[in-house]
Structure formats: structure tokens, C-alpha cells
Design an enzyme around this catalytic site. Structure first.
Site, PDB file in Angstrom:
ATOM      1  N   HIS A   1      -4.959   6.010  -5.556  1.00 49.25           N
ATOM      2  CA  HIS A   1      -6.187   6.587  -4.999  1.00 49.25           C
ATOM      3  C   HIS A   1      -6.649   7.774  -5.823  1.00 49.25           C
ATOM      4  O   HIS A   1      -5.951   8.217  -6.720  1.00 49.25           O
ATOM      5  CB  HIS A   1      -5.961   7.021  -3.545  1.00 49.25           C
ATOM      6  CG  HIS A   1      -5.609   5.862  -2.667  1.00 49.25           C
ATOM      7  ND1 HIS A   1      -4.327   5.420  -2.530  1.00 49.25           N
ATOM      8  CD2 HIS A   1      -6.384   5.036  -1.939  1.00 49.25           C
ATOM      9  CE1 HIS A   1      -4.323   4.368  -1.734  1.00 49.25           C
ATOM     10  NE2 HIS A   1      -5.548   4.108  -1.357  1.00 49.25           N
TER      11      HIS A   1
ATOM     12  N   HIS B   1       0.835  -1.204   0.000  1.00 51.75           N
ATOM     13  CA  HIS B   1       0.000   0.000   0.000  1.00 51.75           C
ATOM     14  C   HIS B   1       0.867   1.250   0.000  1.00 51.75           C
ATOM     15  O   HIS B   1       0.637   2.195  -0.748  1.00 51.75           O
ATOM     16  CB  HIS B   1      -0.942  -0.013   1.213  1.00 51.75           C
ATOM     17  CG  HIS B   1      -2.110   0.892   1.067  1.00 51.75           C
ATOM     18  ND1 HIS B   1      -2.186   2.103   1.685  1.00 51.75           N
ATOM     19  CD2 HIS B   1      -3.248   0.775   0.343  1.00 51.75           C
ATOM     20  CE1 HIS B   1      -3.343   2.686   1.356  1.00 51.75           C
ATOM     21  NE2 HIS B   1      -3.997   1.898   0.540  1.00 51.75           N
TER      22      HIS B   1
ATOM     23  N   PHE C   1      -1.700   6.875   4.150  1.00 46.23           N
ATOM     24  CA  PHE C   1      -1.512   5.825   3.141  1.00 46.23           C
ATOM     25  C   PHE C   1      -0.337   4.896   3.468  1.00 46.23           C
ATOM     26  O   PHE C   1      -0.423   3.697   3.298  1.00 46.23           O
ATOM     27  CB  PHE C   1      -1.272   6.421   1.759  1.00 46.23           C
ATOM     28  CG  PHE C   1      -2.490   7.034   1.129  1.00 46.23           C
ATOM     29  CD1 PHE C   1      -3.710   6.398   1.177  1.00 46.23           C
ATOM     30  CD2 PHE C   1      -2.399   8.247   0.440  1.00 46.23           C
ATOM     31  CE1 PHE C   1      -4.837   6.951   0.573  1.00 46.23           C
ATOM     32  CE2 PHE C   1      -3.514   8.808  -0.167  1.00 46.23           C
ATOM     33  CZ  PHE C   1      -4.738   8.165  -0.098  1.00 46.23           C
TER      34      PHE C   1
ATOM     35  N   HIS D   1     -11.596  -2.789   3.682  1.00 46.32           N
ATOM     36  CA  HIS D   1     -11.579  -2.797   2.216  1.00 46.32           C
ATOM     37  C   HIS D   1     -12.381  -3.937   1.604  1.00 46.32           C
ATOM     38  O   HIS D   1     -12.795  -3.859   0.451  1.00 46.32           O
ATOM     39  CB  HIS D   1     -10.148  -2.741   1.686  1.00 46.32           C
ATOM     40  CG  HIS D   1      -9.736  -1.323   1.432  1.00 46.32           C
ATOM     41  ND1 HIS D   1     -10.029  -0.659   0.266  1.00 46.32           N
ATOM     42  CD2 HIS D   1      -9.137  -0.423   2.237  1.00 46.32           C
ATOM     43  CE1 HIS D   1      -9.618   0.587   0.349  1.00 46.32           C
ATOM     44  NE2 HIS D   1      -9.065   0.765   1.542  1.00 46.32           N
TER      45      HIS D   1
ATOM     46  N   HIS E   1     -15.468   5.530   2.710  1.00 44.37           N
ATOM     47  CA  HIS E   1     -14.139   4.919   2.794  1.00 44.37           C
ATOM     48  C   HIS E   1     -13.125   5.781   3.554  1.00 44.37           C
ATOM     49  O   HIS E   1     -12.490   5.328   4.498  1.00 44.37           O
ATOM     50  CB  HIS E   1     -13.612   4.586   1.389  1.00 44.37           C
ATOM     51  CG  HIS E   1     -12.139   4.420   1.335  1.00 44.37           C
ATOM     52  ND1 HIS E   1     -11.285   5.434   0.945  1.00 44.37           N
ATOM     53  CD2 HIS E   1     -11.342   3.391   1.691  1.00 44.37           C
ATOM     54  CE1 HIS E   1     -10.036   5.008   1.039  1.00 44.37           C
ATOM     55  NE2 HIS E   1     -10.036   3.775   1.486  1.00 44.37           N
TER      56      HIS E   1
ATOM     57  N   HIS F   1      -7.352  -2.186  -5.113  1.00 43.49           N
ATOM     58  CA  HIS F   1      -7.610  -2.800  -3.807  1.00 43.49           C
ATOM     59  C   HIS F   1      -8.212  -4.190  -3.944  1.00 43.49           C
ATOM     60  O   HIS F   1      -7.998  -5.046  -3.101  1.00 43.49           O
ATOM     61  CB  HIS F   1      -8.472  -1.883  -2.945  1.00 43.49           C
ATOM     62  CG  HIS F   1      -7.767  -0.630  -2.511  1.00 43.49           C
ATOM     63  ND1 HIS F   1      -7.779   0.523  -3.250  1.00 43.49           N
ATOM     64  CD2 HIS F   1      -6.980  -0.371  -1.432  1.00 43.49           C
ATOM     65  CE1 HIS F   1      -7.050   1.453  -2.631  1.00 43.49           C
ATOM     66  NE2 HIS F   1      -6.552   0.940  -1.522  1.00 43.49           N
TER      67      HIS F   1
ATOM     68  N   HIS G   1     -11.132   5.486   7.518  1.00 38.52           N
ATOM     69  CA  HIS G   1      -9.683   5.533   7.739  1.00 38.52           C
ATOM     70  C   HIS G   1      -9.316   6.578   8.786  1.00 38.52           C
ATOM     71  O   HIS G   1      -8.543   6.326   9.708  1.00 38.52           O
ATOM     72  CB  HIS G   1      -8.951   5.899   6.438  1.00 38.52           C
ATOM     73  CG  HIS G   1      -8.665   4.727   5.564  1.00 38.52           C
ATOM     74  ND1 HIS G   1      -7.605   3.875   5.782  1.00 38.52           N
ATOM     75  CD2 HIS G   1      -9.296   4.266   4.459  1.00 38.52           C
ATOM     76  CE1 HIS G   1      -7.587   2.937   4.841  1.00 38.52           C
ATOM     77  NE2 HIS G   1      -8.609   3.151   4.026  1.00 38.52           N
TER      78      HIS G   1
END
Ligand code: C2O
Length: 351
Positions: A109, A91, A269, A282, A240, A118, A244
Site C-alpha cells: 500500500h 493481504h 490490513f 476492490h 478507498h 490488488h 475500509h
């Protein structure tokens, strides 16, 4: 033209999102022996479908298996591409500037690569876990935050002594605290009922109102040489990203291991997938792709060859390196997995 699999030779330092700080370690994968001839991945013939279960509904036996697999993954040699750290670094490499095409930084992204990248990432992560416990039917759980019951951290991730726990998670997400998609940084939720209703309404917006056609849902077009036209898809944007931010630390927390200032783990990230809950989060993002396609209208996969023929690089569960195509990940059943059915209550929450 489509983006090719990243050039591993030029993989270099990664930078933490929202800062100029360089990641202290290398996020690049181990170099494959045959650097110039990395084969295409062909989906293996499928024997039995892996069924991803709802994270809130799993049995004790399931949790024990999942913990054991994760523990073994964490125990692998750090240079093994299947080790937990190497998996997390995938990632970081794809999202923090380690890979470049010329001067152009690869960032999966904020664009139409969000869903397919993903999906492939979880695909291999899941197969590695299955391999480590000798269970080819092992399937990741999904955190169904789109349902009132799922709008909190799944309890299996909240037990301190297990391999599914992350001590660098924001303490305010513990013990069943509900998430507010609108203000994930708020520590106190005063009206749970209202928050649930707001979340469901936001789900309706991201899946239906604002996602009537492919580019709205998937995110902005991104082709080689054009990484500026950034735009998140509706689900990437909400919920999403709020999930996070919610699970990551707030600025300047010290949880005992030194000051964290960039939202670690989930909120940056480079560190997000160091938290095992990343993959559970995810899985539900990935499920939304499937659900969205079933909603009708123009909700279909992108047919642009620049998307379909773009590639990523991954190691499989046998440590073999592969190039994978976006066009090969459009059908979860062909990939050998599916989602246990669950209600989608937001369908009744038109704003
Ligand atoms: Cu690659 Cu949820 O971020």
C-alpha cells in the site's frame, strides 16, 4: 530495481497495523514444493470474457452462485492455498510485515503497487470462486460507491445467514446507511443529499483534478531498497481508505467475540479481506484504474521498468504457485475480464 516476488522462506510474523501486536496466527502461504523454481504466470487463452456486474444490479441467481462459491471456499481445508482463510492471509502477508527483503518490510500500500497488487489478487480470487462452482465465466461484483446508488453497503452482504456476511463488520453500516467519504466514522448522516454531492465532488478530485499524471493516481515510486518514499495515490486515499474505515469496527467494540480495537475486519490490513465485501470493494477500485485511463490527458500506465518488472507471488485456482509481473496486468481484457458499464456521475462534479 524492481521488487522481486517475496522470498517465501523468510516469511514470518505479521504485525497488526497501528499497534505492536503480532497477528496470532501465521499469514504466510503454504510452502510450494519447488520453492526455488516458481514459474512465471502466463495469462491463459481466453474463451469468454468474465463480466463483473454492478453489485446493486445482480440477479437472485447470481447471488446464489456467488454465495455457493464463497461457501465452498470457506469449507476448503485451511491449508489449501485457495481456502478463504489463506486468501485473506495473502493481504496480511503483503501488508503487515510478514515479507521482508533484508531488513526492508514489503508493503504494497501507499505506493505504486497498490493497483497492480490488488488486481492480481482479485484475479486469482475470482478464478478460484469460478473453479469451485465449475463456472469459468464467474465474475466478482463491483461495489460502485462512485455512484449515488452505490454509496451504501450492497444488500447481498448484509444478510446474516449467508457466507457473504461478516459479523465483525461495524453495525452502523447496515440497513442502507449512506457513507460519507469525508468522515467515515460518523454514525449519523444528517443531510443525505449534501453527503452524496460531497462524495461525488471528492470522486472528481481523486479521478481528475488531483490525478492528472500517473504517479498522482498510482502512488509513490517504490523500488527495492527504497520503501520510505511513501505516498498514496488519489483513489487509494479517497475513497478507498474511508470505505475500509467505515466498514471496520470502531475502537473497543465487542460484538460478542471479544474486544476489537484495531478496526477489524475491514479497517486493518491484516483482517480486511476476512470480510467478503473486501473483494467487491476492490473490484470497484480496480475499475477506477480502467476508467481513469479512459479520461484522457496524461492518464496512462506507468512506463518505468522498475514498476513493470516488479513481481508478486500467488497460487492459482489449481493450487499451482506462480510469479506474476506488474507489466502483465495492465489490460483487463487480456486478463479475461471486464466491467459491466455504469454511469460515472462524478464527471459533472468539478469542485
Ligand atoms: Cu489492500 Cu483496500 O487494501
Amino acid at each position: 530495481s524492481p521488487i522481486p516476488a517475496p522470498d517465501l522462506k523468510s516469511c514470518s510474523k505479521a504485525t497488526k497495523t497501528g499497534s505492536k501486536d503480532v497477528v496470532e496466527y501465521s499469514c504466510c502461504p503454504p510452502t510450494p514444493k519447488e520453492l526455488n523454481n516458481i514459474p512465471y504466470y502466463n495469462l491463459p487463452p481466453m474463451s469468454k470474457l468474465r463480466k463483473r456486474p454492478v453489485a446493486q444490479d445482480v440477479t437472485k441467481e447470481y447471488i446464489a452462485k456467488y454465495e455457493l462459491a464463497t461457501k465452498r471456499m470457506k469449507e476448503l481445508d485451511k491449508d489449501d492455498p485457495r481456502s478463504f482463510m489463506q486468501q485473506a492471509n495473502i493481504h496480511c502477508a503483503y501488508c503487515n510485515g510478514a515479507y521482508k527483503f533484508g531488513d526492508e518490510v514489503l508493503q504494497v500500500h501507499n505506493s505504486w503497487f497498490f493497483f497492480p497488487f490488488h488486481r492480481w489478487y482479485l484475479y486469482f480470487y475470482e478464478r478460484i470462486l469460478g473453479k469451485l462452482i465449475d463456472d469459468p465465466t464467474f465474475a466478482l461484483p463491483y461495489w460502485n460507491w462512485d455512484h449515488p446508488k452505490g454509496m451504501r453497503l450492497p444488500p447481498m452482504f448484509d444478510r446474516e445467514t449467508t457466507p457473504l456476511y461478516d459479523a465483525r463488520r461495524n453495525p452502523h453500516v447496515r440497513n442502507g446507511t449512506i457513507i460519507d467519504f469525508n468522515s467515515p466514522r460518523d454514525e449519523v448522516i444528517t443531510n443525505v443529499g449534501q453527503t452524496v454531492t460531497n462524495n461525488l465532488t471528492l470522486m472528481y478530485r481523486s479521478m481528475i483534478t488531483n490525478a492528472a499524471c500517473p504517479l498522482q493516481f498510482f502512488g509513490a515510486r517504490y523500488v527495492l531498497g527504497n520503501n520510505d518514499s511513501k505516498g498514496q495515490g488519489t483513489i487509494e486515499n479517497i475513497p478507498h481508505t474511508p470505505v475500509h474505515i467505515w466498514a471496520g469496527t470502531v475502537k473497543n467494540t465487542d460484538l460478542g467475540g471479544g474486544k476489537l480495537s484495531l478496526g477489524e475486519d475491514m479497517g486493518n490490513f491484516y483482517s480486511a479481506s476476512l470480510d467478503p465485501v473486501f473483494y467487491c470493494h476492490h473490484a470497484n477500485v480496480d475499475r477506477m484504474w480502467k476508467v481513469w485511463k479512459g479520461l484522457g490527458g496524461k492518464r496512462r500506465d506507468i512506463i518505468d521498468p522498475d514498476w513493470l518488472n516488479s513481481e508478486f507471488f500467488f497460487y492459482d485456482e489449481n493450487k499451482n504457485p506462480y510469479r506474476v509481473r506488474v507489466g502483465d496486468c495492465l489490460d483487463t481484457k487480456k486478463m479475461g475480464y471486464d466491467y459491466a458499464p455504469a454511469a460515472i456521475p462524478w464527471i459533472n462534479f468539478r469542485p
